[in-house]
Design an enzyme around this catalytic site. Structure first.
Site, PDB file in Angstrom:
ATOM      1  N   ASP A 171       0.844  -1.200   0.000  1.00  0.00           N
ATOM      2  CA  ASP A 171       0.000   0.000   0.000  1.00  0.00           C
ATOM      3  C   ASP A 171       0.878   1.247   0.000  1.00  0.00           C
ATOM      4  O   ASP A 171       2.040   1.197   0.402  1.00  0.00           O
ATOM      5  CB  ASP A 171      -0.907  -0.014   1.251  1.00  0.00           C
ATOM      6  CG  ASP A 171      -2.137   0.856   1.086  1.00  0.00           C
ATOM      7  OD1 ASP A 171      -2.230   1.606   0.089  1.00  0.00           O
ATOM      8  OD2 ASP A 171      -3.029   0.785   1.963  1.00  0.00           O
ATOM      9  N   GLY A 172       0.303   2.347  -0.421  1.00  0.00           N
ATOM     10  CA  GLY A 172       0.987   3.633  -0.419  1.00  0.00           C
ATOM     11  C   GLY A 172       0.865   4.311   0.936  1.00  0.00           C
ATOM     12  O   GLY A 172       0.334   3.758   1.898  1.00  0.00           O
ATOM     13  N   ALA A 173       1.362   5.545   1.010  1.00  0.00           N
ATOM     14  CA  ALA A 173       1.238   6.342   2.234  1.00  0.00           C
ATOM     15  C   ALA A 173       1.347   7.815   1.859  1.00  0.00           C
ATOM     16  O   ALA A 173       1.845   8.160   0.779  1.00  0.00           O
ATOM     17  CB  ALA A 173       2.318   5.963   3.240  1.00  0.00           C
ATOM     18  N   ASP A 174       0.864   8.657   2.755  1.00  0.00           N
ATOM     19  CA  ASP A 174       0.937  10.106   2.519  1.00  0.00           C
ATOM     20  C   ASP A 174       2.167  10.715   3.177  1.00  0.00           C
ATOM     21  O   ASP A 174       2.719  11.683   2.673  1.00  0.00           O
ATOM     22  CB  ASP A 174      -0.346  10.763   3.037  1.00  0.00           C
ATOM     23  CG  ASP A 174      -1.555  10.215   2.309  1.00  0.00           C
ATOM     24  OD1 ASP A 174      -1.627  10.417   1.086  1.00  0.00           O
ATOM     25  OD2 ASP A 174      -2.378   9.525   2.935  1.00  0.00           O
TER      26      ASP A 174
ATOM     27  N   LYS B 186      -1.752   7.827   6.644  1.00  0.00           N
ATOM     28  CA  LYS B 186      -2.470   7.345   5.473  1.00  0.00           C
ATOM     29  C   LYS B 186      -3.890   7.920   5.504  1.00  0.00           C
ATOM     30  O   LYS B 186      -4.303   8.513   6.486  1.00  0.00           O
ATOM     31  CB  LYS B 186      -2.517   5.812   5.444  1.00  0.00           C
ATOM     32  CG  LYS B 186      -1.167   5.213   5.089  1.00  0.00           C
ATOM     33  CD  LYS B 186      -1.188   3.704   4.925  1.00  0.00           C
ATOM     34  CE  LYS B 186      -2.273   3.155   4.050  1.00  0.00           C
ATOM     35  NZ  LYS B 186      -2.321   3.707   2.694  1.00  0.00           N
TER      36      LYS B 186
ATOM     37  N   GLY C 137      -5.203   9.662   2.589  1.00  0.00           N
ATOM     38  CA  GLY C 137      -5.385  10.716   1.589  1.00  0.00           C
ATOM     39  C   GLY C 137      -6.555  10.405   0.671  1.00  0.00           C
ATOM     40  O   GLY C 137      -7.207  11.320   0.152  1.00  0.00           O
TER      41      GLY C 137
ATOM     42  N   GLU D  22      -7.722  -0.021   4.948  1.00  0.00           N
ATOM     43  CA  GLU D  22      -6.265  -0.178   4.778  1.00  0.00           C
ATOM     44  C   GLU D  22      -5.607  -0.672   6.062  1.00  0.00           C
ATOM     45  O   GLU D  22      -4.706  -1.513   6.026  1.00  0.00           O
ATOM     46  CB  GLU D  22      -5.646   1.155   4.349  1.00  0.00           C
ATOM     47  CG  GLU D  22      -6.010   1.558   2.926  1.00  0.00           C
ATOM     48  CD  GLU D  22      -5.554   2.951   2.558  1.00  0.00           C
ATOM     49  OE1 GLU D  22      -5.373   3.204   1.371  1.00  0.00           O
ATOM     50  OE2 GLU D  22      -5.402   3.799   3.464  1.00  0.00           O
TER      51      GLU D  22
ATOM     52  N   LYS E 210       7.298  11.712  -0.053  1.00  0.00           N
ATOM     53  CA  LYS E 210       6.498  11.335   1.120  1.00  0.00           C
ATOM     54  C   LYS E 210       7.333  11.195   2.398  1.00  0.00           C
ATOM     55  O   LYS E 210       6.770  10.991   3.479  1.00  0.00           O
ATOM     56  CB  LYS E 210       5.777   9.999   0.865  1.00  0.00           C
ATOM     57  CG  LYS E 210       4.966   9.934  -0.422  1.00  0.00           C
ATOM     58  CD  LYS E 210       3.766  10.824  -0.346  1.00  0.00           C
ATOM     59  CE  LYS E 210       2.849  10.717  -1.546  1.00  0.00           C
ATOM     60  NZ  LYS E 210       2.159   9.475  -1.693  1.00  0.00           N
TER      61      LYS E 210
END
Ligand code: 5RP
EC number: 5.3.1.6
Length: 237
Positions: free
Chosen positions: A87-90, A100, A102, A109, A127
């Site tokens: 997963d992505g992150a802010d 996270k 955003g 998540e 980030k």
């Protein structure tokens, strides 16, 4: 040619997909970087480089994308494990603490990240921060009927909280669970992410906040060196 940030996201999404092995139950994150990873998983399933993958999505976005790509899906309740979540992150700080949400998907998540044997975070170099919440607001998902009460309680904690408003729709953002999101700023940033995560989640009416503490096993960072996109495995401080 994609812009530099997209090139960083593409590089890191590919590197993370290399960790996906046949037979895995795979947590599929949300946001633009995770979407590139989901596309890559779909491509590898199509051309036979991967097989027997079951995805567990973290948002409506991921569900639509995975369905378009033919990735078999199961719900959290139907599976007995998640081998790997990507997963992505802010924001990411040196201790691998994250903000996270955003995309307002942090409830699902966090469930998937918590369940996963291994949680890999994929970000571009923009980030990385020294301290959380100096640049990105902390998302807090709240029951619609409680948003003003939660806003007041967050204010007592020193946070200034605004209701996230929708674009191209009148009124607020409504999450995949049918709730609202408050975006919170703490003056000077967050100095105790673990304590604040628990304190906010203890406010009645809060479903979940976007602080992810003690969950990330690995952070892969897409970056540009000499004009070329590459990936760095971030060492934990
Ligand atoms: C969604 C998220 C996303 O992972 C986060 O916003 C990062 O997104 P992007 O990869 O588009 O920068 O937490 O709730």
């Amino acid at each position: 040619m994609a812009d530099l940030q997209t090139q960083m996201k593409q590089a890191v999404a590919l590197a993370a997909t290399d960790q996906v092995k046949n037979g895995m139950v795979l947590g599929l994150g949300s946001g633009s970087t995770a979407a590139l990873m989901i596309q890559e998983v779909g491509a590898r399933l199509r051309d036979g480089r991967l097989s027997d993958i079951v995805g567990v999505t973290t948002s409506f976005q991921g569900e639509v994308l995975a369905a378009e790509l033919g990735i078999p899906l199961q719900s959290l309740n139907a599976i007995d494990r998640i081998d790997l979540a990507i997963d992505g992150a802010d924001e990411v700080d040196p201790a691998f603490e994250l903000i996270k949400g955003g995309g307002a998907c942090h409830v699902q998540e966090k469930l998937v990240a918590r369940r996963a044997e291994r949680f890999v975070v994929v970000v571009d170099s923009t980030k990385l921060v020294e301290r959380l919440n100096l640049g990105f607001l902390l998302p807090v998902e709240v029951l619609a009927g409680a948003w003003r009460q939660v806003q007041a309680e967050l204010q007592q904690l020193g946070g200034s909280a605004d209701l996230r408003m929708a674009q191209r729709k009148a009124g607020p953002v409504v999450t995949d669970q049918g709730n609202l999101v408050l975006d919170v700023s703490f003056a000077g940033g967050i100095n105790d992410p673990a304590g604040l995560e628990a304190t906010i989640n203890n406010i009645p009416g809060v479903l979940e906040n976007g602080l992810f503490v003690g969950l990330a096993d690995q952070v892969l960072v897409g970056e540009i060196n000499d004009g070329v996109a590459g990936v760095r495995d971030l060492p934990r401080a």
